[in-house]
Design a protein around this motif. Structure first.
Motif, short mmCIF file in Angstrom:
data_model
loop_
_atom_site.label_atom_id
_atom_site.label_comp_id
_atom_site.label_asym_id
_atom_site.label_seq_id
_atom_site.Cartn_x
_atom_site.Cartn_y
_atom_site.Cartn_z
N VAL A 273 -1.13 -1.11 -4.46
CA VAL A 273 -2.27 -0.24 -4.18
C VAL A 273 -1.77 1.18 -3.93
O VAL A 273 -0.99 1.41 -3.00
CB VAL A 273 -3.07 -0.75 -2.97
CG1 VAL A 273 -4.29 0.14 -2.72
CG2 VAL A 273 -3.49 -2.20 -3.18
N VAL B 81 -3.68 -0.93 -8.38
CA VAL B 81 -5.00 -0.48 -7.95
C VAL B 81 -4.83 0.99 -7.55
O VAL B 81 -4.11 1.31 -6.59
CB VAL B 81 -5.50 -1.29 -6.74
CG1 VAL B 81 -6.84 -0.75 -6.25
CG2 VAL B 81 -5.60 -2.77 -7.10
N TYR B 82 -5.47 1.88 -8.30
CA TYR B 82 -5.39 3.31 -8.02
C TYR B 82 -6.70 3.75 -7.38
O TYR B 82 -7.77 3.51 -7.92
CB TYR B 82 -5.14 4.07 -9.32
CG TYR B 82 -5.18 5.57 -9.21
CD1 TYR B 82 -4.34 6.24 -8.32
CD2 TYR B 82 -6.04 6.32 -10.00
CE1 TYR B 82 -4.37 7.63 -8.22
CE2 TYR B 82 -6.07 7.70 -9.92
CZ TYR B 82 -5.24 8.35 -9.03
OH TYR B 82 -5.27 9.73 -8.94
N TYR B 83 -6.59 4.40 -6.22
CA TYR B 83 -7.76 4.80 -5.46
C TYR B 83 -7.63 6.27 -5.04
O TYR B 83 -7.05 6.58 -4.00
CB TYR B 83 -7.91 3.90 -4.23
CG TYR B 83 -9.24 4.01 -3.53
CD1 TYR B 83 -10.35 3.34 -4.01
CD2 TYR B 83 -9.38 4.78 -2.38
CE1 TYR B 83 -11.57 3.42 -3.35
CE2 TYR B 83 -10.59 4.87 -1.72
CZ TYR B 83 -11.68 4.19 -2.22
OH TYR B 83 -12.89 4.27 -1.57
N LEU C 142 -10.56 -5.77 -2.50
CA LEU C 142 -9.38 -6.28 -1.82
C LEU C 142 -9.73 -6.61 -0.38
O LEU C 142 -10.62 -5.99 0.20
CB LEU C 142 -8.26 -5.23 -1.82
CG LEU C 142 -7.63 -4.90 -3.17
CD1 LEU C 142 -6.70 -3.70 -3.02
CD2 LEU C 142 -6.88 -6.09 -3.72
N TYR D 32 0.84 -1.18 0.00
CA TYR D 32 0.00 0.00 0.00
C TYR D 32 0.88 1.23 0.00
O TYR D 32 1.79 1.36 0.81
CB TYR D 32 -0.91 0.03 1.23
CG TYR D 32 -2.07 -0.92 1.12
CD1 TYR D 32 -3.30 -0.48 0.67
CD2 TYR D 32 -1.94 -2.25 1.47
CE1 TYR D 32 -4.37 -1.34 0.56
CE2 TYR D 32 -3.00 -3.12 1.36
CZ TYR D 32 -4.22 -2.66 0.91
OH TYR D 32 -5.28 -3.52 0.79
N ASP E 20 0.74 -7.64 4.23
CA ASP E 20 0.72 -6.36 3.51
C ASP E 20 1.80 -5.43 4.04
O ASP E 20 2.19 -5.50 5.21
CB ASP E 20 -0.64 -5.68 3.65
CG ASP E 20 -1.74 -6.47 2.96
OD1 ASP E 20 -1.48 -7.04 1.88
OD2 ASP E 20 -2.86 -6.53 3.49
N LYS F 172 -0.45 -7.31 -5.63
CA LYS F 172 -1.19 -6.09 -5.93
C LYS F 172 -0.37 -4.91 -5.45
O LYS F 172 0.32 -4.98 -4.42
CB LYS F 172 -2.56 -6.06 -5.22
CG LYS F 172 -3.56 -7.03 -5.79
CD LYS F 172 -4.05 -6.60 -7.16
CE LYS F 172 -5.07 -7.57 -7.70
NZ LYS F 172 -5.42 -7.29 -9.08
N THR G 159 -12.49 -1.70 -3.94
CA THR G 159 -11.40 -2.29 -4.73
C THR G 159 -11.45 -3.82 -4.78
O THR G 159 -10.60 -4.43 -5.43
CB THR G 159 -10.03 -1.87 -4.17
OG1 THR G 159 -9.93 -2.30 -2.80
CG2 THR G 159 -9.84 -0.36 -4.26
#
Length: 126
Positions: A29, A65-67, A96, A1, A104, A27, A94
C-alpha cells in the motif's frame, strides 16, 4: 504501508519496483499526500506503466494499492493521509481492513510535521 508526503515518495519508488517486496507481502500500500494535484507527478507511472511492466506487471497489478491524497485542491481523495487513516476512509476506499499492528508494517517519509503526526497515529494504533 508506505506513507508519504511530497518528495517523501522518493524512497518508496524503488521499493514498489522491487520483486522481493511483492514476494514478502500480500498487499503493498502506497499512500502519497500532496498539496496540489500537479504534485502527483508519478501517478501515471504508478497506475499505468508499472502494471504493464514486462516481468512484474501482473504481480504489481494484483498487489499494489496506490492511494494519492490532495489537501489544497478538489480531488477524489481530498485531505491529509492521517485523517484518511483515522476516519477509516483509506480502508473503505481500498477495500482493505484497518491497519493491524500484529501483521501490518508501515514506513513513513515526508515533512517533519507529517512524520510527527503519522508516528503518533501509528503509536495510537499499536
Amino acid at each position: 504501508y508506505m506513507l508519504s508526503t511530497g518528495t517523501g515518495l522518493a524512497p518508496f519508488m524503488s521499493l514498489i519496483q522491487d520483486p522481493e517486496v511483492y514476494e514478502r507481502f500480500e498487499k503493498v500500500v502506497l499512500v502519497h499526500g500532496v498539496r496540489e494535484v500537479s504534485e502527483l507527478a508519478y501517478a501515471d507511472f504508478i497506475t499505468k506503466e508499472l502494471p504493464a511492466h514486462e516481468y512484474l506487471g501482473e504481480e504489481i497489478a494484483e498487489k499494489l494499492v496506490y492511494y494519492p491524497t490532495v489537501t489544497r485542491e478538489e480531488f477524489h481523495t481530498m485531505g491529509r493521509l492521517t485523517d484518511h487513516i483515522r476516519s477509516g476512509k483509506l480502508f473503505e476506499d481500498t477495500d482493505l481492513p484497518p491497519i493491524d499492528p500484529r501483521q501490518d508494517r508501515a514506513m513513513i517519509c515526508g515533512s517533519p510535521a507529517m512524520l510527527d503526526d503519522t508516528s503518533a497515529l501509528l503509536d495510537e494504533l499499536g
